[in-house]
Design an enzyme around this catalytic site. Structure first.
Site, PDB file in Angstrom:
ATOM      1  N   LYS A  94      37.005  47.097 -59.313  1.00  0.00           N
ATOM      2  CA  LYS A  94      36.768  47.193 -60.751  1.00  0.00           C
ATOM      3  C   LYS A  94      35.263  47.379 -60.984  1.00  0.00           C
ATOM      4  CE  LYS A  94      38.691  44.552 -63.628  1.00  0.00           C
ATOM      5  NZ  LYS A  94      38.681  45.764 -64.477  1.00  0.00           N
ATOM      6  N   LYS A 134      45.423  55.411 -59.760  1.00  0.00           N
ATOM      7  CA  LYS A 134      44.614  54.270 -59.303  1.00  0.00           C
ATOM      8  C   LYS A 134      45.191  53.598 -58.065  1.00  0.00           C
ATOM      9  CE  LYS A 134      41.936  54.732 -62.918  1.00  0.00           C
ATOM     10  NZ  LYS A 134      41.964  53.805 -64.015  1.00  0.00           N
ATOM     11  N   ALA A 184      41.849  48.901 -63.776  1.00  0.00           N
ATOM     12  CA  ALA A 184      41.191  48.875 -62.457  1.00  0.00           C
ATOM     13  C   ALA A 184      40.880  50.311 -62.046  1.00  0.00           C
ATOM     14  CB  ALA A 184      42.074  48.205 -61.414  1.00  0.00           C
ATOM     15  N   GLU A 218      34.600  40.528 -66.289  1.00  0.00           N
ATOM     16  CA  GLU A 218      36.038  40.710 -66.037  1.00  0.00           C
ATOM     17  C   GLU A 218      36.527  39.755 -64.952  1.00  0.00           C
ATOM     18  OE1 GLU A 218      36.353  45.439 -67.236  1.00  0.00           O
ATOM     19  OE2 GLU A 218      35.904  44.892 -65.183  1.00  0.00           O
ATOM     20  N   ASP A 273      43.805  43.741 -67.768  1.00  0.00           N
ATOM     21  CA  ASP A 273      42.644  44.615 -67.560  1.00  0.00           C
ATOM     22  C   ASP A 273      43.055  45.818 -66.718  1.00  0.00           C
ATOM     23  OD1 ASP A 273      40.040  45.536 -67.526  1.00  0.00           O
ATOM     24  OD2 ASP A 273      39.196  43.742 -66.588  1.00  0.00           O
ATOM     25  N   GLY A 325      37.758  49.187 -70.915  1.00  0.00           N
ATOM     26  CA  GLY A 325      38.045  50.526 -70.422  1.00  0.00           C
ATOM     27  C   GLY A 325      39.067  51.252 -71.266  1.00  0.00           C
TER      28      GLY A 325
END
Ligand code: 5RP
Length: 220
Positions: free
Chosen positions: A94, A121, A83, A103, A81, A30
């Site tokens: 996710k 988020k 989200a 992931e 990572d 992402g």
């Protein structure tokens, strides 16, 4: 660069600081992870990385970050990572980039799973859409059974199949209890994986609001 993108960059840079030489590192997917790759590349660390998508793999290689096949690594010191949603109890959504199956495997294989997000988020409660990857085999039947078991529609997303051949759909109904919904989705034959990540997977969330960067400990 937008304020949201600035926040993504700051969260990613803060997480990159805890990576040290010699680590095995799982790389998510992402736009926030794109900033992570920049930050890791700038530090020229001797690390072994595994990517969760072709896009991450290509960017990492271009930046000179050494990536390996997941066949050669059976655990990670850390996985980092982005989200789509982070709830106060550390349930995550996710899969906005359709990479949630890989992931989740990488997150589950990591001693520490660190989530990097901009302030938008952080949500009060998890809501749809909830991404789901399905086997192509028996797809219409799986969609019919999912619709019968879940409280709301499941629609195919207009994206290519996953790198593992899975079809990406989204659950669009209400999410009262993420754990119950996660169990109901997982119990449906034909489901490969869904994008609800339980708090047990999460070690920390790094969230940036403007210039303010906070580490939220999810292990307590
Ligand atoms: C990909 C994901 C991403 O981490 C999520 O969609 C957040 O993306 P971005 O960092 O671009 O906001 O789950 O499958």
């Amino acid at each position: 660069m937008s304020m949201q993108d600035d926040e993504k960059r700051l969260a990613a840079q803060a997480a990159a600081e805890v990576v040290v030489g010699g680590m095995t590192v799982g790389l998510g997917t992402g736009s926030t992870v794109a900033h992570l790759l920049d930050a890791l590349a700038a530090r020229s660390l001797d690390i072994r990385c595994v990517s969760t998508s072709t896009a991450t793999e290509e960017s990492a290689r271009r930046l000179g970050i050494r990536t390996e096949s997941f066949d050669r690594v059976d655990r990670f010191d850390i996985a980092i990572d982005g989200a789509d949603q982070v709830a106060p109890d550390f349930w995550l959504v996710k899969g906005g980039g359709a990479a949630h199956t890989r992931e989740k495997i990488v997150a589950a294989s990591a001693d520490r799973f660190v989530v990097i997000v901009d302030g938008s988020k952080i949500v009060d409660a998890i809501t749809a859409p909830i991404p789901i990857e399905l086997l192509d085999y028996g797809l219409e039947s799986t969609l019919r059974r999912l619709a019968a078991h879940l409280d709301g529609p499941v629609v195919r997303r207009d994206v290519p199949v996953s790198p593992d051949g899975g079809v990406i759909v989204d659950f669009l109904g209400s999410v009262d209890r993420p754990g119950d919904l996660a169990s109901a989705i997982s119990a449906t034959p034909g489901v490969v994986e869904h994008g609800l990540f339980g708090p047990e997977l999460v070690s920390a969330v790094v969230v940036a609001n403007g210039a303010d960067v906070r580490w939220l400990d999810a292990t307590g």
